[in-house]
Scaffold this motif. Structure first.
Motif, PDB file in Angstrom:
ATOM      1  N   GLU A   1       0.897  -1.157   0.159  1.00  0.00           N
ATOM      2  CA  GLU A   1      -0.011  -0.044   0.000  1.00  0.00           C
ATOM      3  C   GLU A   1       0.756   1.288  -0.181  1.00  0.00           C
ATOM      4  O   GLU A   1       0.590   2.089  -0.881  1.00  0.00           O
ATOM      5  N   TRP A   2       1.871   1.280   0.912  1.00  0.00           N
ATOM      6  CA  TRP A   2       2.899   2.198   0.758  1.00  0.00           C
ATOM      7  C   TRP A   2       3.339   2.550  -0.682  1.00  0.00           C
ATOM      8  O   TRP A   2       3.606   3.676  -1.307  1.00  0.00           O
ATOM      9  N   PHE A   3       3.692   1.382  -1.037  1.00  0.00           N
ATOM     10  CA  PHE A   3       4.333   1.568  -2.465  1.00  0.00           C
ATOM     11  C   PHE A   3       3.347   2.299  -3.491  1.00  0.00           C
ATOM     12  O   PHE A   3       3.784   2.905  -4.296  1.00  0.00           O
ATOM     13  N   CYS A   4       2.175   1.631  -3.364  1.00  0.00           N
ATOM     14  CA  CYS A   4       1.233   2.217  -4.314  1.00  0.00           C
ATOM     15  C   CYS A   4       1.013   3.641  -4.188  1.00  0.00           C
ATOM     16  O   CYS A   4       0.865   4.457  -5.110  1.00  0.00           O
ATOM     17  N   GLN A   5       1.056   4.264  -2.912  1.00  0.00           N
ATOM     18  CA  GLN A   5       0.963   5.700  -2.817  1.00  0.00           C
ATOM     19  C   GLN A   5       1.931   6.342  -3.091  1.00  0.00           C
ATOM     20  O   GLN A   5       2.014   7.361  -3.780  1.00  0.00           O
ATOM     21  N   ALA A   6       3.233   5.958  -2.865  1.00  0.00           N
ATOM     22  CA  ALA A   6       4.604   6.413  -3.537  1.00  0.00           C
ATOM     23  C   ALA A   6       4.264   6.535  -5.126  1.00  0.00           C
ATOM     24  O   ALA A   6       4.889   7.513  -5.535  1.00  0.00           O
ATOM     25  N   PHE A   7       4.271   5.534  -5.569  1.00  0.00           N
ATOM     26  CA  PHE A   7       4.327   5.469  -7.072  1.00  0.00           C
ATOM     27  C   PHE A   7       3.416   6.377  -7.837  1.00  0.00           C
ATOM     28  O   PHE A   7       3.779   6.961  -8.619  1.00  0.00           O
ATOM     29  N   GLY A   8       1.998   6.599  -7.200  1.00  0.00           N
ATOM     30  CA  GLY A   8       1.166   7.479  -7.841  1.00  0.00           C
ATOM     31  C   GLY A   8       1.181   8.912  -7.360  1.00  0.00           C
ATOM     32  O   GLY A   8       0.760   9.800  -7.683  1.00  0.00           O
ATOM     33  N   ASN A   9       2.234   9.332  -6.244  1.00  0.00           N
ATOM     34  CA  ASN A   9       2.079  10.591  -5.561  1.00  0.00           C
ATOM     35  C   ASN A   9       3.866  10.967  -5.879  1.00  0.00           C
ATOM     36  O   ASN A   9       4.272  11.199  -4.594  1.00  0.00           O
ATOM     37  N   PRO A  10       4.270  11.021  -6.752  1.00  0.00           N
ATOM     38  CA  PRO A  10       5.862  11.632  -6.626  1.00  0.00           C
ATOM     39  C   PRO A  10       5.930  12.984  -6.188  1.00  0.00           C
ATOM     40  O   PRO A  10       4.937  13.879  -6.283  1.00  0.00           O
ATOM     41  N   PRO A  11       6.953  13.381  -5.956  1.00  0.00           N
ATOM     42  CA  PRO A  11       7.366  15.124  -5.363  1.00  0.00           C
ATOM     43  C   PRO A  11       6.675  15.986  -6.400  1.00  0.00           C
ATOM     44  O   PRO A  11       6.279  16.865  -6.145  1.00  0.00           O
ATOM     45  N   HIS A  12       6.692  15.741  -7.825  1.00  0.00           N
ATOM     46  CA  HIS A  12       6.526  16.683  -8.678  1.00  0.00           C
ATOM     47  C   HIS A  12       5.223  16.340  -9.476  1.00  0.00           C
ATOM     48  O   HIS A  12       4.988  17.032 -10.521  1.00  0.00           O
ATOM     49  N   SER A  13       4.325  15.361  -8.848  1.00  0.00           N
ATOM     50  CA  SER A  13       3.257  15.039  -9.564  1.00  0.00           C
ATOM     51  C   SER A  13       3.368  14.193 -10.831  1.00  0.00           C
ATOM     52  O   SER A  13       4.283  14.863 -11.511  1.00  0.00           O
ATOM     53  N   LEU A  14       2.493  13.421 -11.191  1.00  0.00           N
ATOM     54  CA  LEU A  14       2.729  12.578 -12.381  1.00  0.00           C
ATOM     55  C   LEU A  14       2.155  13.518 -13.620  1.00  0.00           C
ATOM     56  O   LEU A  14       1.293  13.967 -13.305  1.00  0.00           O
ATOM     57  N   ARG A  15       2.901  13.647 -14.744  1.00  0.00           N
ATOM     58  CA  ARG A  15       2.473  14.478 -15.786  1.00  0.00           C
ATOM     59  C   ARG A  15       1.867  13.666 -16.762  1.00  0.00           C
ATOM     60  O   ARG A  15       2.125  13.218 -18.047  1.00  0.00           O
ATOM     61  N   VAL A  16       0.638  13.136 -16.350  1.00  0.00           N
ATOM     62  CA  VAL A  16      -0.193  12.024 -17.295  1.00  0.00           C
ATOM     63  C   VAL A  16      -1.277  12.806 -18.458  1.00  0.00           C
ATOM     64  O   VAL A  16      -1.231  14.126 -18.064  1.00  0.00           O
ATOM     65  N   ALA A  17      -1.385  12.160 -19.354  1.00  0.00           N
ATOM     66  CA  ALA A  17      -2.084  12.850 -20.322  1.00  0.00           C
ATOM     67  C   ALA A  17      -3.642  13.111 -19.722  1.00  0.00           C
ATOM     68  O   ALA A  17      -4.411  13.778 -20.285  1.00  0.00           O
ATOM     69  N   GLY A  18      -4.034  12.306 -19.036  1.00  0.00           N
ATOM     70  CA  GLY A  18      -5.620  12.275 -18.316  1.00  0.00           C
ATOM     71  C   GLY A  18      -5.700  11.205 -17.353  1.00  0.00           C
ATOM     72  O   GLY A  18      -4.729  10.262 -16.865  1.00  0.00           O
ATOM     73  N   ASP A  19      -6.868  11.049 -16.737  1.00  0.00           N
ATOM     74  CA  ASP A  19      -7.197  10.220 -15.785  1.00  0.00           C
ATOM     75  C   ASP A  19      -6.977   8.678 -16.373  1.00  0.00           C
ATOM     76  O   ASP A  19      -6.601   7.765 -15.587  1.00  0.00           O
TER      77      ASP A  19
END
Length: 226
Positions: free
Chosen positions: A133-151
């Motif tokens: 769970e900690w890993f999932c949170q870290a993966f989706g919430n890096p320090p500079h936010s994910l620069r994804v195309a959309g949801d």
């Protein structure tokens, strides 16, 4: 990927393409997680720490090579920066000095069961939160936010990563951690100064995964700050 020692081998062309595509995606969206995946020869039955260490060494070599490529690219654009970079962006890393501990494989659940912006830090007693769970949170919430195309892309990233690295429930996986909690076990991560940035606040990650059903070994690392 060339063949390696300890029975660690190249992936199939299709697997290599999948790994390459995901690594490029993670870099584009500024995930901060680096990973490598290898196959394991069919005649190798007893997968132990030496095999995990082999794929970990491969990942460290890949990260080092990437840092040097970035150095050359920057200096090619502006030669005056050669003195700033000095000899390079090398990390002082000694994989042989790393010591592994087991992570509970039963903590791994279906990656798509988590919301794309999964957060546990403020909602649960930390003692009850699994490492996955900690890993999932870290993966989706890096320090500079994910620069994804959309949801849609955001929702696909974590499941893609788990699928590609074999981090899947019900497949007899073995997961080894190589750094521990930097506050409780600071000595565990001193084998590489790659981890210094993450110790400021965000955290550090370094684990290897053996998936016997798919016969793949994977390593993942991350260490970030703002």
């Amino acid at each position: 990927m060339s063949a390696h020692s300890h029975g660690v081998t190249s992936l199939s062309p299709d697997q290599e393409a999948e790994v390459f595509a995901l690594r490029e995606t993670l870099r584009r969206v500024c995930s901060g997680f680096e990973f490598a995946v290898c196959g394991v020869a069919a005649d190798v039955d007893d997968i132990g720490e030496a095999h995990h260490r082999a794929v970990l060494r491969l990942l460290c070599d890949d990260i080092e090579a990437g840092a040097q490529r970035y150095r050359r690219k920057v200096i090619a654009r502006d030669p005056s920066l050669a003195s700033v970079f000095g000899a390079g962006l090398a990390f002082d890393t000694d994989v042989d000095a790393a010591r592994a501990t087991s992570l509970e494989a039963s903590a791994v659940v279906r990656a798509d069961s988590f919301a794309p912006r999964y957060q546990v830090a403020l909602k649960r007693d930390h003692a009850q939160v699994s490492w996955f769970e900690w890993f999932c949170q870290a993966f989706g919430n890096p320090p500079h936010s994910l620069r994804v195309a959309g949801d849609a892309e955001r929702a696909q990233l974590f499941p893609r990563f788990c699928q590609c690295t074999g981090l899947l429930p019900g497949e007899g996986i073995v997961v080894l951690d190589w750094v521990g909690d930097p506050e409780r076990e600071p000595e565990r991560s001193t084998w590489s100064d790659y981890f210094e940035d993450g110790k400021e606040w965000w955290g550090i990650w370094c684990f290897t995964v053996w998936n016997p059903r798919r016969r793949i070994l994977a390593a993942a690392m991350a260490s970030q700050t703002d």
